[in-house]
Design a protein around this motif. Structure first.
Motif, PDB file in Angstrom:
ATOM      1  N   ALA A  31     -57.109  -4.412  66.752  1.00 30.77           N
ATOM      2  CA  ALA A  31     -56.516  -4.025  68.030  1.00 30.77           C
ATOM      3  C   ALA A  31     -56.495  -2.508  68.107  1.00 30.77           C
ATOM      4  CB  ALA A  31     -55.102  -4.582  68.169  1.00 30.77           C
ATOM      5  N   ALA A  32     -56.434  -1.993  69.311  1.00 31.18           N
ATOM      6  CA  ALA A  32     -56.333  -0.546  69.526  1.00 31.18           C
ATOM      7  C   ALA A  32     -55.261  -0.287  70.573  1.00 31.18           C
ATOM      8  CB  ALA A  32     -57.671   0.034  69.976  1.00 31.18           C
ATOM      9  N   VAL A  33     -54.503   0.794  70.381  1.00 32.73           N
ATOM     10  CA  VAL A  33     -53.467   1.185  71.332  1.00 32.73           C
ATOM     11  C   VAL A  33     -53.693   2.632  71.750  1.00 32.73           C
ATOM     12  CG1 VAL A  33     -51.772  -0.430  70.381  1.00 32.73           C
ATOM     13  CG2 VAL A  33     -51.848   1.921  69.525  1.00 32.73           C
ATOM     14  N   ALA A  34     -53.205   2.965  72.940  1.00 34.07           N
ATOM     15  CA  ALA A  34     -53.339   4.317  73.469  1.00 34.07           C
ATOM     16  C   ALA A  34     -52.014   5.054  73.342  1.00 34.07           C
ATOM     17  CB  ALA A  34     -53.774   4.278  74.932  1.00 34.07           C
ATOM     18  N   VAL A  35     -52.019   6.159  72.601  1.00 32.49           N
ATOM     19  CA  VAL A  35     -50.892   7.085  72.600  1.00 32.49           C
ATOM     20  C   VAL A  35     -51.219   8.091  73.703  1.00 32.49           C
ATOM     21  CG1 VAL A  35     -49.446   8.629  71.239  1.00 32.49           C
ATOM     22  CG2 VAL A  35     -50.688   6.762  70.116  1.00 32.49           C
ATOM     23  N   PRO A  44     -44.227  17.367  78.915  1.00 29.81           N
ATOM     24  CA  PRO A  44     -45.142  16.263  78.589  1.00 29.81           C
ATOM     25  C   PRO A  44     -44.388  15.042  78.089  1.00 29.81           C
ATOM     26  CG  PRO A  44     -45.216  17.953  76.907  1.00 29.81           C
ATOM     27  CD  PRO A  44     -44.403  18.518  78.011  1.00 29.81           C
ATOM     28  N   GLN A  45     -44.980  13.890  78.376  1.00 29.00           N
ATOM     29  CA  GLN A  45     -44.360  12.614  78.032  1.00 29.00           C
ATOM     30  C   GLN A  45     -45.401  11.674  77.447  1.00 29.00           C
ATOM     31  OE1 GLN A  45     -43.435  11.856  82.106  1.00 29.00           O
ATOM     32  NE2 GLN A  45     -41.328  12.601  81.961  1.00 29.00           N
ATOM     33  N   VAL A  46     -44.957  10.736  76.631  1.00 30.84           N
ATOM     34  CA  VAL A  46     -45.840   9.690  76.139  1.00 30.84           C
ATOM     35  C   VAL A  46     -45.480   8.399  76.870  1.00 30.84           C
ATOM     36  CG1 VAL A  46     -44.358   9.035  74.193  1.00 30.84           C
ATOM     37  CG2 VAL A  46     -46.802   8.580  74.080  1.00 30.84           C
ATOM     38  N   LEU A  47     -46.502   7.658  77.236  1.00 31.67           N
ATOM     39  CA  LEU A  47     -46.322   6.456  78.045  1.00 31.67           C
ATOM     40  C   LEU A  47     -46.139   5.239  77.150  1.00 31.67           C
ATOM     41  CD1 LEU A  47     -46.327   5.212  80.893  1.00 31.67           C
ATOM     42  CD2 LEU A  47     -48.819   5.018  80.719  1.00 31.67           C
ATOM     43  N   MET A  48     -45.038   4.507  77.390  1.00 32.25           N
ATOM     44  CA  MET A  48     -44.758   3.287  76.646  1.00 32.25           C
ATOM     45  C   MET A  48     -44.548   2.126  77.610  1.00 32.25           C
ATOM     46  SD  MET A  48     -42.332   4.405  73.485  1.00 32.25           S
ATOM     47  CE  MET A  48     -42.468   2.721  72.864  1.00 32.25           C
ATOM     48  N   ILE A  49     -44.609   0.937  77.061  1.00 39.18           N
ATOM     49  CA  ILE A  49     -44.393  -0.254  77.869  1.00 39.18           C
ATOM     50  C   ILE A  49     -43.375  -1.159  77.177  1.00 39.18           C
ATOM     51  CG2 ILE A  49     -46.737  -0.198  78.803  1.00 39.18           C
ATOM     52  CD1 ILE A  49     -47.451  -2.511  76.939  1.00 39.18           C
ATOM     53  N   ALA A  58     -43.338 -10.834  72.835  1.00 37.49           N
ATOM     54  CA  ALA A  58     -42.514 -10.916  74.040  1.00 37.49           C
ATOM     55  C   ALA A  58     -41.304  -9.993  73.971  1.00 37.49           C
ATOM     56  CB  ALA A  58     -42.045 -12.361  74.239  1.00 37.49           C
ATOM     57  N   GLY A  59     -41.124  -9.184  75.017  1.00 32.49           N
ATOM     58  CA  GLY A  59     -39.964  -8.328  75.159  1.00 32.49           C
ATOM     59  C   GLY A  59     -39.923  -7.112  74.265  1.00 32.49           C
ATOM     60  N   GLN A  60     -40.966  -6.848  73.489  1.00 31.54           N
ATOM     61  CA  GLN A  60     -40.949  -5.731  72.543  1.00 31.54           C
ATOM     62  C   GLN A  60     -41.423  -4.433  73.186  1.00 31.54           C
ATOM     63  OE1 GLN A  60     -42.780  -6.540  68.721  1.00 31.54           O
ATOM     64  NE2 GLN A  60     -42.112  -8.662  68.751  1.00 31.54           N
ATOM     65  N   TRP A  61     -40.925  -3.315  72.653  1.00 29.22           N
ATOM     66  CA  TRP A  61     -41.429  -2.001  73.039  1.00 29.22           C
ATOM     67  C   TRP A  61     -42.796  -1.813  72.401  1.00 29.22           C
ATOM     68  CZ3 TRP A  61     -38.642  -0.232  76.790  1.00 29.22           C
ATOM     69  CH2 TRP A  61     -37.261  -0.442  76.816  1.00 29.22           C
ATOM     70  N   ALA A  62     -43.718  -1.202  73.139  1.00 23.42           N
ATOM     71  CA  ALA A  62     -45.084  -1.080  72.634  1.00 23.42           C
ATOM     72  C   ALA A  62     -45.790   0.096  73.281  1.00 23.42           C
ATOM     73  CB  ALA A  62     -45.856  -2.375  72.905  1.00 23.42           C
ATOM     74  N   LEU A  63     -46.936   0.405  72.723  1.00 23.98           N
ATOM     75  CA  LEU A  63     -47.895   1.301  73.355  1.00 23.98           C
ATOM     76  C   LEU A  63     -48.937   0.439  74.058  1.00 23.98           C
ATOM     77  CD1 LEU A  63     -48.269   3.684  70.311  1.00 23.98           C
ATOM     78  CD2 LEU A  63     -47.316   4.354  72.529  1.00 23.98           C
ATOM     79  N   PRO A  64     -49.495   0.898  75.177  1.00 23.02           N
ATOM     80  CA  PRO A  64     -50.524   0.109  75.844  1.00 23.02           C
ATOM     81  C   PRO A  64     -51.674  -0.185  74.887  1.00 23.02           C
ATOM     82  CG  PRO A  64     -49.844   1.981  77.199  1.00 23.02           C
ATOM     83  CD  PRO A  64     -49.230   2.180  75.850  1.00 23.02           C
ATOM     84  N   GLY A  65     -52.071  -1.429  74.828  1.00 21.93           N
ATOM     85  CA  GLY A  65     -53.154  -1.762  73.905  1.00 21.93           C
ATOM     86  C   GLY A  65     -53.329  -3.253  73.766  1.00 21.93           C
TER      87      GLY A  65
END
Length: 204
Positions: A31-35, A44-49, A58-65
């Motif tokens: 898998a790959a995620v985007a920081v 500047p900010q980092v984008l999280m989901i 389910a319901g976890q904090w993550a980086l897009p990926g």
């Protein structure tokens, strides 16, 4: 503060990543995620989901990926998932480098891809099927002295916690990736995170 991220010097981040002896891992599931670093008027900010309350993680904090599809490179996967999950379209030229592969308890090898945007994205639009909400975390927060926080485990290990704001505590693997991003990309330190414990809920 133990370090700062003023304005974020993209060239410095690229140099820090280029100087870092990245470690890769091999696994059947990748898998790959985007920081993804976004500019804003407040810094500047980092984008999280936050993942949707159903499905994997389910319901976890993550980086897009997500999972690497057949024929894709790691960078292509990270950029595709960033666009699909958040609406942010980033060109390959925005990729500053990669951090260490992280072997997760689920068996996936996760590759963090650092993406630097020169301008705010034209839109932020979550994929409602996969993403419950989008969140911007100031890079300055990542560099503050109270991060990371550690909790002793019954087996003698230590659990990393990243309390990024009220009601938002991020654990490994995502917390580990964010900590290495802070240490390597922002502060120029060669910090490894592959041996950090994950909470049980992150391993399913």
């Amino acid at each position: 503060m133990s370090g700062t991220a003023p304005g974020v010097d993209h060239d410095r981040i690229r140099r820090n990543l280029a100087a870092f002896p990245r470690r890769s891992a091999v696994a059947e599931r990748s898998a790959a995620v985007a920081v993804c670093v976004l500019p804003s008027k407040t810094g500047p900010q980092v984008l999280m989901i936050k993942r949707a309350p159903r499905g994997r993680n389910a319901g976890q904090w993550a980086l897009p990926g997500g999972r690497v599809e057949p024929g894709e490179t790691l960078v292509e996967t990270a950029l595709r998932e960033l666009a699909e999950e958040t609406g942010v379209e980033a060109p390959a030229s925005a990729v500053a480098g990669l951090l260490d592969d992280y072997v997760a308890g689920t068996g996936f090898v996760i590759t963090p891809v650092v993406v630097l945007l020169d301008a705010p994205p034209a839109r932020l639009e979550r994929c409602r099927r996969e993403v419950a909400s989008l969140h911007r975390i100031p890079l300055a927060r990542l560099c503050e002295d109270d991060l990371p926080r550690w909790r002793d485990m019954p087996d003698g290990g230590r659990l990393l916690q990243m309390p990024l704001r009220a009601n938002m505590v991020v654990h490994a693997p995502t917390g580990a990736l964010l900590w290495q991003f802070r240490e390597v990309a922002l502060l120029g330190r060669h910090t490894r995170v592959g041996d950090l414990d994950e909470p049980e809920f992150a391993r399913v």
